[in-house]
Design a protein around this motif. Structure first.
Motif, short mmCIF file in Angstrom:
data_model
loop_
_atom_site.label_atom_id
_atom_site.label_comp_id
_atom_site.label_asym_id
_atom_site.label_seq_id
_atom_site.Cartn_x
_atom_site.Cartn_y
_atom_site.Cartn_z
N ALA A 293 32.60 85.60 57.69
CA ALA A 293 33.23 86.12 56.73
C ALA A 293 34.64 86.53 57.42
N ALA A 294 35.93 86.25 56.76
CA ALA A 294 37.03 86.64 57.18
C ALA A 294 37.38 88.16 57.39
N THR A 295 36.68 88.95 56.70
CA THR A 295 36.85 90.49 56.56
C THR A 295 36.08 90.92 57.83
N ASP A 296 35.21 90.30 58.32
CA ASP A 296 34.32 91.02 59.40
C ASP A 296 34.90 90.39 60.68
N SER A 297 35.22 91.40 61.51
CA SER A 297 35.91 91.19 62.81
C SER A 297 35.09 90.36 63.83
N GLY B 225 40.21 79.19 58.64
CA GLY B 225 39.12 79.84 57.99
C GLY B 225 39.35 81.13 57.69
N THR B 226 40.52 81.79 57.99
CA THR B 226 40.59 82.98 57.57
C THR B 226 41.71 83.25 56.28
N LEU B 227 42.27 82.06 55.92
CA LEU B 227 43.26 82.00 54.77
C LEU B 227 42.64 82.26 53.49
N PRO B 228 43.62 82.62 52.59
CA PRO B 228 42.73 82.59 51.21
C PRO B 228 42.40 81.40 50.52
#
Length: 624
Positions: free
Chosen positions: A67-71, A88-91
């Protein structure tokens, strides 16, 4: 009353035509012989091309669980994807699709993998009335495999960022797999108005220190062909992987079973689905491609969705440390006129026949039928095409009947020769040849005109099953001239015949039978002459062949044979009753007999050889 005798020349012609029909139906192999290459061999060769360095392959599950929000997840993603974790972290890191279209084609391109996941043709429908989809519901896989930072990556598992723009009249979709703001792999699709062919390119930018261009980079394309026609077995017969390689050398994989091949310098490949094609073309030949084809139609009752699975593993060559491949894609009809307009030898992807057969189709049949179908219904166009071809061949047919008439007039004299030299076959043959030479008649002259018609016969046999203009065109009771017509459905399946009854093959069989009876001029005797084959069986073999095997063929082809034989019967009746005068021919022969005719070199040599053989025979008898 005149006694009717069996015409040996007609028998020879029928046997030749029957043999050609069997060859065309059952020996539908490559026009050029080639060594077989098994799938295992191709796999071994492909493996040898791959880099032996150990790399860590990234799976879709590993990507999607981050998940992109999980560091911590982002950190894990970086460990797996390296610099490409940025994408993988782009919208855009979702399974959303972008639609790009023109007036004939709609494409849907997925963010995940950046490739076409749906290709629909706006102007064409299947036999059930649904829109034709060449790509849909996961039947297409298009993947770029490369090494970056000691990781083996597959673009099918990674997310691209879409951008839809206009470039003049063209609709342009750019898909970028990013490793940073200015470093990416780009797929670019450009749709031209009214065209099934689109521009496609792959390039990389700013990846010099990330992408390992010393390791092999592969473009892997796999496609399962959907069924679009009423008869999946008939459609499958004309579905085939074809390609151009080594500077205008054209090859095909076997349409049955499983086949594979590795080729160098490939210019284009066509995953042909009978009347529709999915193609990839390149401006600069691909260095090496491993092709594969797998036949899915084993049982027509069970295998009803897909015809074949095609594959192409393409070795790409980076230039200056980056990718720069300019290509084209084609999703559209397998239409000769469309292919020919591109001037890239795409017409070679159609099974129009090799050598003179293909030339007759390309330069005579296709232009003529295209002209006729431009202002006539398809069925009427077939009839008019047949009429024009038969009229063009009528001089050849006249020569055939004239030769037969001469042989008929000479028969009483030939019988006298046989009676005079009874028991001496050599002398009979020698005197018969002299008589035929003087009269200007021989069995060979009656057979040659029939042989001269064979190229046209075979060319038309290959034309009708591949004529896109016949698709879904109706005529009389036939709903689709590119498929079989049906007047009755059977509750069971007859081997080789099918589960239905087609009327056009029945009518064509009757016409062929009537022609054979008239041309042989026989009233079959109950007792056959010794050594002669069962002529009644031979006479009915060709119509039976037409009746059984053409029941599943395109009704347009059967309509052609019906019309052709009816016209042949008409021409034969006109020639025999109004043009050829046997009494006049007999008188001409008698005049020729009084005027010695000089033998040509071949005839003189044959005559001398026969005389020598006769002398040797006499000498041997004296010694005994």
């Amino acid at each position: 009353m005149e006694e009717k005798k069996f015409d040996k020349n007609s028998l020879i012609g029928f046997l030749i035509i029957g043999a050609i029909l069997i060859w065309m139906l059952y020996m539908n192999k490559d026009e050029q012989a080639k060594d077989e290459v098994t799938t295992e061999q191709v796999a071994n060769e492909t493996t040898n091309l791959q880099d032996s360095t150990t790399t860590k392959q990234v799976t879709p599950t590993e990507i999607n669980t981050a998940a992109a929000t999980d560091s911590l997840a982002v950190e894990g993603l970086k460990n797996r994807l390296g610099s490409f974790a940025y994408s993988g972290t782009l919208p855009s890191a979702t399974d959303a699709v972008t639609t790009v279209e023109n007036d004939v084609l709609i494409l849907k391109v997925s963010n995940k993998g950046g490739y076409v996941v749906e290709a629909m043709l706006k102007e064409h429908t299947t036999f059930t009335g649904e829109q034709v989809y060449l790509i849909k519901d996961g039947n297409n896989d298009f993947n770029l495999q490369f090494t970056a930072e000691n990781r083996l990556l597959n673009t099918r598992d990674l997310y691209f960022e879409p951008s839809l723009t206009k470039s003049g009249e063209n609709n342009v979709l750019t898909m970028r797999l990013k490793s940073g703001t200015d470093s990416f792999i780009e797929y670019r699709y450009a749709l031209i108005p009214g065209e099934y062919m689109l521009d496609f390119s792959i390039k990389s930018q700013g990846l010099e220190g990330i992408m390992d261009t010393s390791s092999p980079i592969y473009l892997d394309w796999n496609l399962k062909g959907y069924r679009h026609a009423k008869s999946i077995s008939y459609e499958n017969r004309y579905s085939r992987l074809t390609y151009e390689h080594d500077d205008e050398d054209f090859s095909k994989l076997d349409p049955t079973g499983e086949d594979a091949e590795v080729e160098k310098d490939v210019n284009w490949m066509n995953f042909r689905q009978h009347f529709f094609s999915s193609m990839l073309l390149t401006d600069t030949p691909f260095k090496e491609v491993a092709f594969s084809s797998l036949d899915y139609v084993i049982d027509e009752e069970v295998d009803t969705v897909f015809t074949k699975k095609y594959g192409a593993k393409i070795l790409l060559e980076p230039k200056g440390g980056s990718l720069a491949e300019n290509m084209n894609m084609y999703y559209g009809p397998t239409d000769y006129q469309i292919f020919n307009d591109y001037d890239r030898n795409l017409d070679e992807a159609l099974p129009l026949g090799w050598g003179i057969f293909g030339m007759i189709n390309k330069y005579v049949v296709i232009p003529l039928f295209g002209f006729l179908s431009g202002f006539l219904p398809a069925g009427i166009a077939i009839i008019m095409l047949t009429v024009l071809i038969k009229l063009a061949l009528s001089p050849v047919q006249y020569k055939q009947y004239l030769s037969q008439a001469k042989m008929k007039v000479l028969k009483p004299e030939i019988d006298e020769i046989k009676k005079k030299h009874e028991g001496n076959s050599m002398k009979i043959q020698q005197e018969t040849m002299k008589l035929q030479n003087v009269a200007g008649a021989s069995p060979l002259k009656g057979c040659l005109p029939a042989i001269l018609q064979i190229p046209v016969f075979y060319a038309l046999f290959t034309f009708f099953p591949t004529a896109f203009d016949l698709r879904q065109k109706s005529f009389l009771w036939a709903e689709d001239l590119s498929s079989y017509d049906t007047i009755a459905e059977l509750p069971f399946t007859i081997p080789f015949y099918g589960d239905h009854v087609s009327l056009f093959p029945i009518l064509a069989s009757i016409a062929i039978g009537a022609y054979m009876i008239m041309s042989t001029g026989q009233s079959m005797q109950a007792q056959q002459q010794p050594g002669m084959p069962n002529m009644k069986f031979l006479m009915y073999l060709s119509p039976l062949f037409m009746l059984v095997f053409f029941n599943n063929y395109a009704s347009g082809l059967s309509l052609y044979y019906l019309t052709s034989n009816l016209i042949t019967i008409g021409i034969m009746l006109v020639i025999k009753n109004y043009i050829i005068d046997e009494d006049k021919i007999h008188a001409q022969i008698q005049v020729k007999k009084k005027t010695p005719k000089k033998q040509n070199r071949f005839q003189k040599k044959m005559s001398d050889m026969m005389e020598q053989a006769e002398e040797q025979k006499k000498t041997q008898k004296k010694k005994k």
